[in-house]
Design a protein around this motif. Structure first.
Motif, PDB file in Angstrom:
ATOM      1  N   SER A   1       0.632  -1.263   0.018  1.00 46.27           N
ATOM      2  CA  SER A   1      -0.034   0.087  -0.053  1.00 46.27           C
ATOM      3  C   SER A   1       0.940   1.024  -0.097  1.00 46.27           C
ATOM      4  N   GLU A   2       0.308   2.311  -0.235  1.00 47.20           N
ATOM      5  CA  GLU A   2       0.677   3.670  -0.045  1.00 47.20           C
ATOM      6  C   GLU A   2      -0.276   4.714   0.346  1.00 47.20           C
TER       7      GLU A   2
ATOM      8  N   ILE B   1      -2.121   8.483   0.386  1.00 52.37           N
ATOM      9  CA  ILE B   1      -2.382   9.420  -0.597  1.00 52.37           C
ATOM     10  C   ILE B   1      -3.153  10.412   0.222  1.00 52.37           C
TER      11      ILE B   1
ATOM     12  N   ARG C   1      -1.299   6.289  -8.544  1.00 51.57           N
ATOM     13  CA  ARG C   1      -0.879   5.371  -7.607  1.00 51.57           C
ATOM     14  C   ARG C   1      -0.384   3.924  -8.453  1.00 51.57           C
TER      15      ARG C   1
ATOM     16  N   THR D   1      -4.338   2.043  -1.691  1.00 48.29           N
ATOM     17  CA  THR D   1      -4.069   3.358  -1.358  1.00 48.29           C
ATOM     18  C   THR D   1      -4.858   3.650  -0.069  1.00 48.29           C
TER      19      THR D   1
END
Length: 201
Positions: free
Chosen positions: A80-81, A83, A92, A97
């Motif tokens: 995951s990241e 945002i 992405r 996210t």
């Protein structure tokens, strides 16, 4: 894109890791919206003591959601990241996210800057904005009328019932009318039901 609202109170439950593992294993484009959890509860209690207004409380709760979001993302860092701006979702690279809504601060009071609107309604309005396929709300409490399947599809009538029982906020059911995707609420301990539900999308 599947939108999943994870109640902040789940941070205090061992089930959150099971739920995140299931979300990762599904390998689908997923947008996680965090609740405020203990941080939002602190805002509520401190507002009573210090007597700051609802605009300040609303903005502090957005910070609470951001804090929970950072913690959730730290649990699944490889998958995951974070945002901040949902308009950048298409940029992405990872499937999952996690939203940190710190740029959603309000400078003036409006219909959302009060305790009738919490992360539940914010999750719904944001899911509309990103044209989600569905919104799945994970809660730490049991869900009435969910039956053997372990989750409940939310209509306006069901949304009102859940707000009366203080499972969803009071504003939530009023935002359902123009919603063109299904909304589900699930007791996070029913992890097998989460798997079944995610397979539908």
């Amino acid at each position: 894109m599947i939108a999943i609202k994870i109640g902040g109170s789940l941070l205090e439950s061992k089930k959150i890791r099971e739920c995140l593992d299931i979300i990762v294993a599904q390998n689908k484009r997923t947008f996680i919206i965090p609740g405020g959890g203990v941080f939002a509860n602190l805002v509520r209690s401190e507002q009573k003591k210090i007597k700051f207004n609802n605009l300040a409380a609303h903005n502090l709760c957005l910070l609470s959601m951001s804090s929970v979001g950072c913690i959730i993302q730290s649990m699944i860092p490889k998958s995951s990241e974070l945002i901040v701006n949902v308009d950048e979702l298409h940029l992405r690279k990872k499937n999952i996210t996690v939203w940190v809504p710190k740029n959603k601060f309000e400078v003036k009071c409006n219909k959302f800057t009060n305790w009738n609107t919490t992360s539940d309604t914010i999750a719904l309005t944001t899911s509309k904005k990103i044209n989600a396929k569905t919104l799945i709300i994970l809660k730490a409490c049991e869900i009435p009328d969910s039956g053997n399947q372990g989750y409940l599809k939310i209509s306006k009538k069901k949304g009102f019932m859940l707000s009366e029982k203080k499972i969803l906020d009071k504003k939530f059911y009023t935002e359902i009318n123009d919603c063109n995707f299904p909304i589900f609420i699930i007791y996070a301990s029913k992890v097998e039901s989460l798997t079944k539900l995610l397979r539908k999308f």
